[in-house]
Write an enzyme that holds these catalytic residues in place. Sequence first.
Site, PDB file in Angstrom:
ATOM      1  N   HIS A 141      35.182 -42.991  41.759  1.00  0.00           N
ATOM      2  CA  HIS A 141      35.344 -42.079  40.443  1.00  0.00           C
ATOM      3  C   HIS A 141      35.340 -40.630  40.821  1.00  0.00           C
ATOM      4  O   HIS A 141      36.073 -39.735  40.958  1.00  0.00           O
ATOM      5  CB  HIS A 141      34.540 -42.585  39.177  1.00  0.00           C
ATOM      6  CG  HIS A 141      34.824 -43.619  38.435  1.00  0.00           C
ATOM      7  ND1 HIS A 141      35.932 -44.333  38.135  1.00  0.00           N
ATOM      8  CD2 HIS A 141      34.194 -44.668  39.158  1.00  0.00           C
ATOM      9  CE1 HIS A 141      35.518 -45.439  38.040  1.00  0.00           C
ATOM     10  NE2 HIS A 141      34.008 -45.778  38.308  1.00  0.00           N
TER      11      HIS A 141
HETATM   12  O1  RIB Z   1      33.830 -43.519  34.353  1.00  0.00           O
HETATM   13  C1  RIB Z   1      32.602 -43.392  34.813  1.00  0.00           C
HETATM   14  C2  RIB Z   1      31.993 -42.036  36.119  1.00  0.00           C
HETATM   15  O2  RIB Z   1      31.030 -42.426  34.924  1.00  0.00           O
HETATM   16  C3  RIB Z   1      31.874 -41.669  37.124  1.00  0.00           C
HETATM   17  O3  RIB Z   1      31.480 -40.237  37.404  1.00  0.00           O
HETATM   18  C4  RIB Z   1      30.181 -43.040  37.368  1.00  0.00           C
HETATM   19  O4  RIB Z   1      29.690 -42.546  37.933  1.00  0.00           O
HETATM   20  C5  RIB Z   1      30.119 -42.754  35.600  1.00  0.00           C
HETATM   21  O5  RIB Z   1      28.968 -41.714  35.788  1.00  0.00           O
END
Ligand code: RIB
Length: 315
Positions: free
Chosen positions: A243
């Site tokens: 992500h």
């Molecule tokens: O949903 C994914 C996000 O939430 C990413 O940034 C992960 O590190 C959590 O913070």
Amino acid sequence: MVRFLRHVIIDTDPGVDDALALILALKSPEIKVEAVTTVVGNVSQDKAHRNALKILDFLNACEIPVARGAHKPLIREASHAEEIHGESGLGEAMLPEPRIRSSEASAVNLILEKAYELGRGPTLVALGPLTNVASAILAEPRLVDMVAGLVFMGGAYNLTPYGYGNVTPVAEFNIWHDPEAAKIVFESGIPLKAVGLDITANPSNSLTLDRYQEIDRLGTRRSRLVADLCRGLIKRFGIVQLHDPIAVAVASNPDLVETGRFFVEVETAGLLTRGQTVLDRRPRQPIERRPNLEICLSLDSERFMKLFMERVVYE
Ligand code: RIB
Ligand code: CA
């Protein structure tokens, strides 16, 4: 070739993918990390902050100020994701206590200081809940015009087959954790580029078991850290969703993605729908509902993964 150097301020809740994103940011020649601020999310503020210091220390990035931010969302209680990121927040990685010290400034003050200092306008890159960013905007509303914009990992926009929620059927964790903060940011007028689950939950953009095994076989100092960070997620899910590294890559190489502009609101009152990012795609919207978000619709997966492996793993 003269490269346009983007000055960035990274707000983060390390977190395994945040840690990978920090490495990517510090190894991307297109951007200069001016500051790192930590926010409660995946883990507590204390753990997130210590993890950020440890990662920067590992990379000898001792000149970058790291400031503490929010210990809890604006209104709600914190709700961590240690079942995903491990008790420390860095998976199985064991890093020494950091030599570098925290900034004396708070996260909000460091963001504002850097925005005042860097006349050309830094780009904010948010990798966690938007609590610190919202607080900085509330403290100094002119911030929305002092920065080039905000690139953030957050939201689930139903614009691809992967655009559903992760923490609930409809909400992505960063928005869900502090929906009131996200609402403030979305309504602030700051230029917004959203990297949502529509892109980051796509298996084509994730670290597969084969790639993990390639990394695990390398045996270098850096690859061992990456393998230790990812091992727990690989064991549990057989894949690591990247992500936050994708959000950093979008900030450093905007041509990696195709985007569209939409009017988006954040659900803050719902029980089942807390943190849902609601698009209004109806034609002929009134002027007050003109698009406020540029949302990533597709990613050049092959180019991203090559860039990730070269800069995070191999260097
Ligand atoms: O949903 C994914 C996000 O939430 C990413 O940034 C992960 O590190 C959590 O913070
Ligand atoms: Ca994160």
